[in-house]
Design a protein around this motif. Structure first.
Motif, PDB file in Angstrom:
ATOM      1  N   THR A  13       0.840  -1.207   0.000  1.00  0.00           N
ATOM      2  CA  THR A  13       0.000   0.000   0.000  1.00  0.00           C
ATOM      3  C   THR A  13       0.868   1.247   0.000  1.00  0.00           C
ATOM      4  O   THR A  13       0.625   2.184  -0.762  1.00  0.00           O
ATOM      5  CB  THR A  13      -0.931   0.002   1.235  1.00  0.00           C
ATOM      6  OG1 THR A  13      -1.764  -1.153   1.168  1.00  0.00           O
ATOM      7  CG2 THR A  13      -1.785   1.255   1.283  1.00  0.00           C
ATOM      8  N   ARG A  14       1.888   1.261   0.829  1.00  0.00           N
ATOM      9  CA  ARG A  14       2.779   2.433   0.914  1.00  0.00           C
ATOM     10  C   ARG A  14       3.468   2.682  -0.425  1.00  0.00           C
ATOM     11  O   ARG A  14       3.545   3.819  -0.887  1.00  0.00           O
ATOM     12  CB  ARG A  14       3.811   2.249   2.011  1.00  0.00           C
ATOM     13  CG  ARG A  14       4.688   3.486   2.202  1.00  0.00           C
ATOM     14  CD  ARG A  14       5.294   3.467   3.567  1.00  0.00           C
ATOM     15  NE  ARG A  14       6.014   4.682   3.837  1.00  0.00           N
ATOM     16  CZ  ARG A  14       5.500   5.754   4.411  1.00  0.00           C
ATOM     17  NH1 ARG A  14       4.236   5.785   4.742  1.00  0.00           N
ATOM     18  NH2 ARG A  14       6.245   6.821   4.642  1.00  0.00           N
ATOM     19  N   CYS A  15       3.976   1.636  -1.040  1.00  0.00           N
ATOM     20  CA  CYS A  15       4.659   1.792  -2.332  1.00  0.00           C
ATOM     21  C   CYS A  15       3.682   2.267  -3.400  1.00  0.00           C
ATOM     22  O   CYS A  15       4.006   3.151  -4.192  1.00  0.00           O
ATOM     23  CB  CYS A  15       5.325   0.486  -2.747  1.00  0.00           C
ATOM     24  SG  CYS A  15       6.774   0.086  -1.733  1.00  0.00           S
ATOM     25  N   ARG A  16       2.489   1.691  -3.417  1.00  0.00           N
ATOM     26  CA  ARG A  16       1.473   2.120  -4.390  1.00  0.00           C
ATOM     27  C   ARG A  16       1.132   3.602  -4.175  1.00  0.00           C
ATOM     28  O   ARG A  16       1.086   4.387  -5.119  1.00  0.00           O
ATOM     29  CB  ARG A  16       0.225   1.249  -4.273  1.00  0.00           C
ATOM     30  CG  ARG A  16      -0.823   1.541  -5.338  1.00  0.00           C
ATOM     31  CD  ARG A  16      -2.023   0.590  -5.279  1.00  0.00           C
ATOM     32  NE  ARG A  16      -2.641   0.541  -3.958  1.00  0.00           N
ATOM     33  CZ  ARG A  16      -2.585  -0.502  -3.127  1.00  0.00           C
ATOM     34  NH1 ARG A  16      -1.925  -1.596  -3.476  1.00  0.00           N
ATOM     35  NH2 ARG A  16      -3.181  -0.464  -1.957  1.00  0.00           N
ATOM     36  N   ASP A  17       0.922   3.999  -2.924  1.00  0.00           N
ATOM     37  CA  ASP A  17       0.584   5.402  -2.610  1.00  0.00           C
ATOM     38  C   ASP A  17       1.709   6.356  -2.987  1.00  0.00           C
ATOM     39  O   ASP A  17       1.464   7.514  -3.300  1.00  0.00           O
ATOM     40  CB  ASP A  17       0.256   5.554  -1.125  1.00  0.00           C
ATOM     41  CG  ASP A  17      -1.057   4.880  -0.738  1.00  0.00           C
ATOM     42  OD1 ASP A  17      -1.819   4.462  -1.649  1.00  0.00           O
ATOM     43  OD2 ASP A  17      -1.305   4.752   0.481  1.00  0.00           O
ATOM     44  N   ASN A  18       2.958   5.879  -2.925  1.00  0.00           N
ATOM     45  CA  ASN A  18       4.123   6.711  -3.249  1.00  0.00           C
ATOM     46  C   ASN A  18       4.574   6.562  -4.700  1.00  0.00           C
ATOM     47  O   ASN A  18       5.627   7.082  -5.074  1.00  0.00           O
ATOM     48  CB  ASN A  18       5.301   6.359  -2.331  1.00  0.00           C
ATOM     49  CG  ASN A  18       5.062   6.780  -0.905  1.00  0.00           C
ATOM     50  OD1 ASN A  18       4.226   7.624  -0.618  1.00  0.00           O
ATOM     51  ND2 ASN A  18       5.787   6.172   0.013  1.00  0.00           N
ATOM     52  N   ASP A  19       3.806   5.821  -5.496  1.00  0.00           N
ATOM     53  CA  ASP A  19       4.187   5.532  -6.890  1.00  0.00           C
ATOM     54  C   ASP A  19       5.604   4.958  -6.963  1.00  0.00           C
ATOM     55  O   ASP A  19       6.395   5.329  -7.827  1.00  0.00           O
ATOM     56  CB  ASP A  19       4.086   6.780  -7.775  1.00  0.00           C
ATOM     57  CG  ASP A  19       2.644   7.183  -8.032  1.00  0.00           C
ATOM     58  OD1 ASP A  19       1.786   6.274  -8.107  1.00  0.00           O
ATOM     59  OD2 ASP A  19       2.379   8.384  -8.143  1.00  0.00           O
ATOM     60  N   GLN A  71      11.555   4.342   1.662  1.00  0.00           N
ATOM     61  CA  GLN A  71      10.103   4.231   1.812  1.00  0.00           C
ATOM     62  C   GLN A  71       9.672   4.163   3.273  1.00  0.00           C
ATOM     63  O   GLN A  71       8.484   4.164   3.574  1.00  0.00           O
ATOM     64  CB  GLN A  71       9.578   2.996   1.061  1.00  0.00           C
ATOM     65  CG  GLN A  71       9.780   3.047  -0.433  1.00  0.00           C
ATOM     66  CD  GLN A  71       9.105   4.251  -1.063  1.00  0.00           C
ATOM     67  OE1 GLN A  71       7.947   4.567  -0.771  1.00  0.00           O
ATOM     68  NE2 GLN A  71       9.831   4.961  -1.903  1.00  0.00           N
ATOM     69  N   ASP A  90       4.738   5.601   8.831  1.00  0.00           N
ATOM     70  CA  ASP A  90       4.373   7.015   8.949  1.00  0.00           C
ATOM     71  C   ASP A  90       5.139   7.691  10.069  1.00  0.00           C
ATOM     72  O   ASP A  90       5.231   8.908  10.124  1.00  0.00           O
ATOM     73  CB  ASP A  90       2.862   7.168   9.167  1.00  0.00           C
ATOM     74  CG  ASP A  90       2.080   6.753   7.933  1.00  0.00           C
ATOM     75  OD1 ASP A  90       2.619   6.899   6.811  1.00  0.00           O
ATOM     76  OD2 ASP A  90       0.943   6.273   8.089  1.00  0.00           O
TER      77      ASP A  90
END
Length: 153
Positions: A13-19, A71, A90
């Motif tokens: 999710t974090r990687c997807r949100d950060n492209d 990340q 976060d």
């Protein structure tokens, strides 16, 4: 500490949100780190990874670690030169690590009062904190119980 599958979902999710591309190698390195609550050193990761990917070399592991650090998905344990999964990226900047010197368990805590005190002291001196590492070494609760039981016999 969350289980490995929860950590992987959070990382995806974090990687997807950060492209950011969570490539199979990056994912596997993160998964390996997540499986070891006491953290892993880069060459331990390389040994594990090379047993699965014959082409794995030190730069492969270091690039993956750099990405995971960027990340906020892992922390570097300075005193052990090892890496541990971060359960809450976060808060990647304001954390402290408690490291059991007996079993190696690493637990992340967030004492915001300590962070505020350090930032205030730094600001008073005209210093800007870019990175901080606070590591507490001692015995976890389980090892204290074992140690107490062993000494009482």
């Amino acid at each position: 500490m969350p289980d490995v599958s929860s950590l992987l979902r959070m990382a995806e999710t974090r990687c997807r949100d950060n492209d950011a591309r969570f490539t199979p190698i990056r994912r596997r390195v993160f998964e390996m780190i997540s499986e070891h609550a006491s953290g892993l050193k880069a060459y331990e990761l390389l040994d594990l990874l090379s047993s699965e990917h014959a082409s794995a070399r030190p730069p492969t592991v270091y690039r993956a670690l750099d990405f995971l650090l960027e990340q906020g998905l892992v922390h570097r344990i300075e005193s052990l030169n090892a890496y541990v999964a971060c359960p809450c990226p976060d808060h990647a900047r304001g954390f402290q690590l408690m490291i059991c010197r007996h079993c190696g368990l690493v637990e992340e805590i967030h004492d915001h009062a300590i962070m505020q005190q350090l930032e205030s002291s730094a600001t008073d001196r005209g210093f800007t904190i870019e990175r901080q590492t606070i590591e507490l070494s001692g015995l976890c609760q389980r090892c204290q119980s074992v140690d107490t039981a062993a000494t009482s016999h």
